[in-house]
Scaffold this motif. Sequence first.
Motif, PDB file in Angstrom:
ATOM      1  N   ARG A 425       0.813  -1.211   0.000  1.00  0.00           N
ATOM      2  CA  ARG A 425       0.000   0.000   0.000  1.00  0.00           C
ATOM      3  C   ARG A 425       0.852   1.268   0.000  1.00  0.00           C
ATOM      4  O   ARG A 425       0.615   2.180  -0.807  1.00  0.00           O
ATOM      5  CB  ARG A 425      -0.946  -0.011   1.217  1.00  0.00           C
ATOM      6  CG  ARG A 425      -1.941   1.144   1.180  1.00  0.00           C
ATOM      7  CD  ARG A 425      -2.870   1.145   2.392  1.00  0.00           C
ATOM      8  NE  ARG A 425      -3.908   2.136   2.229  1.00  0.00           N
ATOM      9  CZ  ARG A 425      -3.736   3.446   2.402  1.00  0.00           C
ATOM     10  NH1 ARG A 425      -2.540   3.902   2.790  1.00  0.00           N
ATOM     11  NH2 ARG A 425      -4.736   4.295   2.214  1.00  0.00           N
ATOM     12  N   PRO A 426       1.847   1.392   0.895  1.00  0.00           N
ATOM     13  CA  PRO A 426       2.672   2.616   0.838  1.00  0.00           C
ATOM     14  C   PRO A 426       3.377   2.793  -0.501  1.00  0.00           C
ATOM     15  O   PRO A 426       3.528   3.913  -0.987  1.00  0.00           O
ATOM     16  CB  PRO A 426       3.674   2.409   1.976  1.00  0.00           C
ATOM     17  CG  PRO A 426       3.014   1.447   2.898  1.00  0.00           C
ATOM     18  CD  PRO A 426       2.206   0.548   2.037  1.00  0.00           C
ATOM     19  N   VAL A 429       0.760   4.166  -2.965  1.00  0.00           N
ATOM     20  CA  VAL A 429       0.442   5.572  -2.689  1.00  0.00           C
ATOM     21  C   VAL A 429       1.609   6.472  -3.070  1.00  0.00           C
ATOM     22  O   VAL A 429       1.423   7.562  -3.637  1.00  0.00           O
ATOM     23  CB  VAL A 429       0.073   5.733  -1.199  1.00  0.00           C
ATOM     24  CG1 VAL A 429      -0.125   7.203  -0.843  1.00  0.00           C
ATOM     25  CG2 VAL A 429      -1.187   4.932  -0.870  1.00  0.00           C
ATOM     26  N   PRO A 451      -7.192  -0.169  -0.281  1.00  0.00           N
ATOM     27  CA  PRO A 451      -7.651  -0.431   1.091  1.00  0.00           C
ATOM     28  C   PRO A 451      -6.494  -0.414   2.085  1.00  0.00           C
ATOM     29  O   PRO A 451      -5.340  -0.697   1.740  1.00  0.00           O
ATOM     30  CB  PRO A 451      -8.296  -1.812   0.985  1.00  0.00           C
ATOM     31  CG  PRO A 451      -7.679  -2.445  -0.209  1.00  0.00           C
ATOM     32  CD  PRO A 451      -7.373  -1.321  -1.162  1.00  0.00           C
ATOM     33  N   ASP A 452      -6.829  -0.075   3.330  1.00  0.00           N
ATOM     34  CA  ASP A 452      -5.797   0.022   4.368  1.00  0.00           C
ATOM     35  C   ASP A 452      -5.298  -1.333   4.837  1.00  0.00           C
ATOM     36  O   ASP A 452      -4.188  -1.445   5.359  1.00  0.00           O
ATOM     37  CB  ASP A 452      -6.357   0.808   5.572  1.00  0.00           C
ATOM     38  CG  ASP A 452      -6.686   2.245   5.202  1.00  0.00           C
ATOM     39  OD1 ASP A 452      -6.056   2.767   4.250  1.00  0.00           O
ATOM     40  OD2 ASP A 452      -7.579   2.838   5.845  1.00  0.00           O
ATOM     41  N   GLU A 453      -6.121  -2.369   4.699  1.00  0.00           N
ATOM     42  CA  GLU A 453      -5.780  -3.666   5.296  1.00  0.00           C
ATOM     43  C   GLU A 453      -5.021  -4.592   4.349  1.00  0.00           C
ATOM     44  O   GLU A 453      -5.037  -5.809   4.533  1.00  0.00           O
ATOM     45  CB  GLU A 453      -7.052  -4.376   5.772  1.00  0.00           C
ATOM     46  CG  GLU A 453      -8.036  -4.751   4.663  1.00  0.00           C
ATOM     47  CD  GLU A 453      -8.951  -3.597   4.278  1.00  0.00           C
ATOM     48  OE1 GLU A 453      -9.869  -3.823   3.463  1.00  0.00           O
ATOM     49  OE2 GLU A 453      -8.744  -2.485   4.799  1.00  0.00           O
TER      50      GLU A 453
END
Length: 605
Positions: A425-426, A429, A451-453
């Motif tokens: 995820r990072p 982004v 999503p964050d998870e």
Amino acid sequence: MSVLSLIRDCLDALLHPSARYDALTRARHRAFMAPRLLGSLAAFATFPAYLAMRGAPSAIEVMAFAWLIAPILLSWFLSRTGRYEGAHVLSSLALAGLVLTIAAMTGGIASFAAVWLVVIPIEAALSASRRVVAFAFVLAMSSAALLSVLGFYHLLPAPDAGVAAHGTLAGFGVVSAIFYATGLAFGVESLARTSVALLYVEEDRYRLLAHNMSDVLSRHSRNGAVRFVSPAAEIMLGVPVSRLLGHGLFDRVHVADRPAYLTALSDAARGGEACSVEFRLRRDAARGQAVAPDFIWVEMRCRPLDQPPGEAEVVAVIRDVTDRKVQEQALEQARNAAEQADASKTRFLATMSHELRTPLNAIIGFSEMIAQEDVLGLDAARRKEYAQLINDSGQHLLSVVNGILDMSKMESGNFEISPEPFAPRPALVNCCSLLALKARENGVDLVTRVPDELPDMHGDPRAFKQIVLNLVSNAIKFTERGGNVTVSAALEGTRLLLRVSDTGVGIAADDLKRIGDPFFQAGKTYQRRHEGTGLGLSIVKGLVNLHHGELNVESKVGEGTTVSVALPLAFSPTAAVEPASNVSTLKPAPRSGLQEQAHQVKKSA
């Protein structure tokens, strides 16, 4: 050695060379020469004994014994010329002449010798020629008519009263004619038996040939029905011969090839010329093997058989040419590969000449301006601006060269993956943030839905970022002002599914097949609206394959493009999973094309 063998060897030594190499012709020449030579020699041997018992011979007897020379001369004629029909014609003439002469001196048509006229066409039957038999028949009838006419008009000499009334001579004439006719009948029977024996020998020979040759021999009717097929078909097709009779072979012809198959048979039966056709035949798997039936390529050469009108048949030779077809396809693929390599080289030169010249011109131009700052009166801000432009052009040039080197490494199999745990995820982004300014400058709305998870994954973080940057950068570049690009990620089982969608120009169906090829962009190379090397998606494709992932591209012209990438969460370098993709898999280009150019750049670097 028996007497018969000795006689046969002597006769074979007298045969004409043209009759020594054909068994039937040799038998016919023997049948002509043997009775004449043996009969004449036997008569000459008994002639002294006849004179001792009979006394002085009469004129008729002298003529009869003189005629015994004729068979010897006829045998000599056949031995020297080999003209079998001609020898029979001369024999008929000689026999007719002797019969006419004796009959004319002994009472004409009522003479004991007239019965020998019947023997003339019978003897001619040994020639196996209708022309000779017809000639002998006409000759015998003409002789009988001549004797009748001469006797009717009293033109014949008066016969010797003793000879005319001598019943012994009449009996001798009839008995001798019967014996001679019987000998001829035995000769005809012997020739017939020899012909049948030779026919059986030839039939066995051809049957042996048909059973042992690898090609398939078949006999067809005009409509394609099989009436005979050799046992080699069982080896070629894996089915019993009985299942190929009738329309069994036709049922095994590939549906697309059946018109050509029937046309070839029909043309051969109707046109009277040999035809050749290639088609596919279904071959069954061997017994005990659970393998689906496959098709083999065969070549069929067919020609008509000599048949009565309305019963035209065709004989065909079927040969397996699958290996030749495979070689032809391999040559075609090699030719296409060579053409693609040549096109890749041309595309490489056309693309690189533009991509390298543009930053180099900027570097040279602005560096010359900085070198002449005293003349141009450049201030510090202007020098800083030019230096930044030179740096940007150099970075662009470096990215082009790095892209070529990365592409060359992946094609040669030298690109190394360094897997390690990282958070996707990072990285996603961060990549989208880096390209947010570019999207804003192009008037494109960049949307990120991550999503964050998302769990951590094991792979090469540098390669992951390069995948994301290339995909998002391409989407922004090919999206018109006012459009939007959406980057999303989701968990799909044990894989991370990354999807980049845009509302850009889209890709045509023909170009979609080539998306992922190095240096390819939709549209012609010299008419592209969007600049770039065309290496972005091909590098993405190579990196995805190295991670044993999947790449999928869906697009419609004028509606946009969606690129989906599925990467395993736990990458294992030892896994040997074949990547699935609806676009062509990366293939090493020939060293004479793309890889040679990249290799030269890598060497110079």
